[in-house]
Motif scaffolding. Structure first.
Motif, short mmCIF file in Angstrom:
data_model
loop_
_atom_site.label_atom_id
_atom_site.label_comp_id
_atom_site.label_asym_id
_atom_site.label_seq_id
_atom_site.Cartn_x
_atom_site.Cartn_y
_atom_site.Cartn_z
N MET A 1 0.84 -1.21 0.00
CA MET A 1 0.00 0.00 0.00
C MET A 1 0.87 1.26 0.00
SD MET A 1 -3.24 0.76 2.50
CE MET A 1 -2.39 1.69 3.75
N SER A 2 0.57 2.20 -0.85
CA SER A 2 1.39 3.42 -0.87
C SER A 2 1.01 4.31 0.31
CB SER A 2 1.21 4.15 -2.19
OG SER A 2 -0.09 4.63 -2.27
N SER A 3 2.00 5.00 0.82
CA SER A 3 1.78 5.80 2.02
C SER A 3 1.28 7.20 1.70
CB SER A 3 3.10 5.89 2.78
OG SER A 3 2.98 6.85 3.79
N ILE A 4 0.49 7.75 2.60
CA ILE A 4 0.08 9.15 2.44
C ILE A 4 0.70 10.00 3.55
CG2 ILE A 4 -2.05 8.82 1.12
CD1 ILE A 4 -3.50 9.11 3.92
N GLN A 5 1.72 9.40 4.24
CA GLN A 5 2.36 10.12 5.33
C GLN A 5 2.94 11.46 4.85
OE1 GLN A 5 2.18 9.59 8.58
NE2 GLN A 5 3.33 11.51 8.81
N HIS A 6 3.43 11.47 3.60
CA HIS A 6 4.05 12.71 3.10
C HIS A 6 3.06 13.88 3.08
CE1 HIS A 6 2.16 10.89 -0.42
NE2 HIS A 6 2.20 12.08 -0.99
N PHE A 8 0.88 14.55 5.40
CA PHE A 8 0.91 15.15 6.75
C PHE A 8 2.22 15.91 6.99
CE2 PHE A 8 -2.24 11.84 6.95
CZ PHE A 8 -3.28 12.46 7.61
N ASN A 9 3.31 15.37 6.44
CA ASN A 9 4.59 16.09 6.55
C ASN A 9 4.52 17.43 5.84
OD1 ASN A 9 5.38 13.74 7.80
ND2 ASN A 9 6.57 12.97 6.06
N ASN A 10 3.98 17.40 4.61
CA ASN A 10 3.83 18.65 3.84
C ASN A 10 2.99 19.65 4.61
OD1 ASN A 10 5.23 17.49 1.77
ND2 ASN A 10 3.45 17.18 0.45
N ASN A 11 1.91 19.15 5.19
CA ASN A 11 0.98 20.02 5.91
C ASN A 11 1.65 20.69 7.10
OD1 ASN A 11 -1.16 19.53 8.53
ND2 ASN A 11 -1.74 20.97 6.94
N GLN A 12 2.45 19.90 7.84
CA GLN A 12 3.15 20.47 9.00
C GLN A 12 4.11 21.58 8.58
OE1 GLN A 12 4.80 18.20 12.07
NE2 GLN A 12 2.74 17.95 12.88
N GLN A 13 4.85 21.29 7.49
CA GLN A 13 5.81 22.29 6.99
C GLN A 13 5.09 23.57 6.56
OE1 GLN A 13 8.15 20.49 3.89
NE2 GLN A 13 9.01 18.96 5.29
N TRP A 14 3.96 23.36 5.89
CA TRP A 14 3.17 24.51 5.39
C TRP A 14 2.70 25.37 6.56
CZ3 TRP A 14 -2.25 25.10 6.20
CH2 TRP A 14 -2.86 26.14 5.47
N ALA A 15 2.13 24.71 7.59
CA ALA A 15 1.61 25.45 8.75
C ALA A 15 2.74 26.17 9.49
CB ALA A 15 0.87 24.51 9.68
N GLU A 16 3.90 25.49 9.60
CA GLU A 16 5.06 26.10 10.27
C GLU A 16 5.51 27.36 9.54
OE1 GLU A 16 6.53 25.75 13.09
OE2 GLU A 16 5.13 24.13 13.58
N LYS A 17 5.57 27.24 8.21
CA LYS A 17 6.04 28.36 7.39
C LYS A 17 5.13 29.59 7.57
CE LYS A 17 7.22 29.09 2.62
NZ LYS A 17 6.98 28.51 1.29
#
Ligand code: CO
Length: 200
Positions: A1-6, A8-17
């Motif tokens: 199964m391909s992961s969708i973890q990335h 959530f990672n993208n989202n965290q980076q976006w919110a931090e920025k």
């Protein structure tokens, strides 16, 4: 199964920025939204409303469907317009199509596509209204592109003729309805100059 973890990672980076630039941004935004614009656009992943207008979250209220249609029996779209007009008191409604729209092409190609043909029937009607003008164009891409523009103009008329806009204008609420087309190949918006701010 391909992961969708990335995601959530993208989202965290976006919110931090965003928080780095403006620490109270999300706190402020969570308390209220006051967008001035309603965008009615195509679901196409290449036409992202906020990004192409350079707008932040909170600045634009968005409704998207296949081929940016405003159908008088579509409760989803009508509810969005009503909320935007009556509650958010937005000042501008933008109907935005785009050249190379798959929904427009599918409506014109004479093939069967399943359930979606029912939705595309509204575009076939737009074709019927302008059949002579469209059939005179030999180049298929050019014909589809003109159809993309004519569809936007038709949907602008549908917004203007909705009971929501007619009531708002009657109450002297200031709202302008615009028609734009987006060019996928260079990212530039074209104004179709059909802006309307009264029932006339
Ligand atoms: Co499209």
């Amino acid at each position: 199964m391909s992961s969708i973890q990335h995601l959530f990672n993208n989202n965290q980076q976006w919110a931090e920025k965003i928080k780095q630039n403006d620490p109270d941004f999300f706190k402020r935004l969570s308390q209220q939204q006051s967008p001035e614009y309603l965008w009615i656009g195509c679901s196409d992943s290449r036409v992202p409303a906020n990004e192409l207008l350079g707008m932040q979250p909170g600045e634009i209220f968005v409704h998207r469907n296949i081929a940016n249609q405003v159908v008088h029996t579509d409760l989803n779209c009508l509810s969005v317009i009503q909320f935007a007009v009556d509650v958010l008191k937005i000042k501008h409604i933008i109907v935005c199509g785009h050249y190379g729209c798959g929904g427009i092409s599918a409506a014109l190609d004479g093939e069967r596509h399943g359930l979606i043909d029912n939705w595309l029937q509204h575009i076939k009607n737009v074709y019927r209204f302008h059949k002579e003008q469209l059939d005179a164009i030999k180049d298929k891409t050019e014909r589809t592109n003109l159809m993309c523009e004519l569809n936007v103009i038709e949907q602008v008329a549908n917004v203007c003729n909705s009971t929501i806009l007619l009531n708002a204008w009657k109450k002297k609420q200031e709202i302008t309805v615009h028609g734009f087309v987006y060019k996928l190949h260079d990212g530039i918006l074209k104004n179709l100059d059909v802006s309307t701010s009264s029932p006339k």
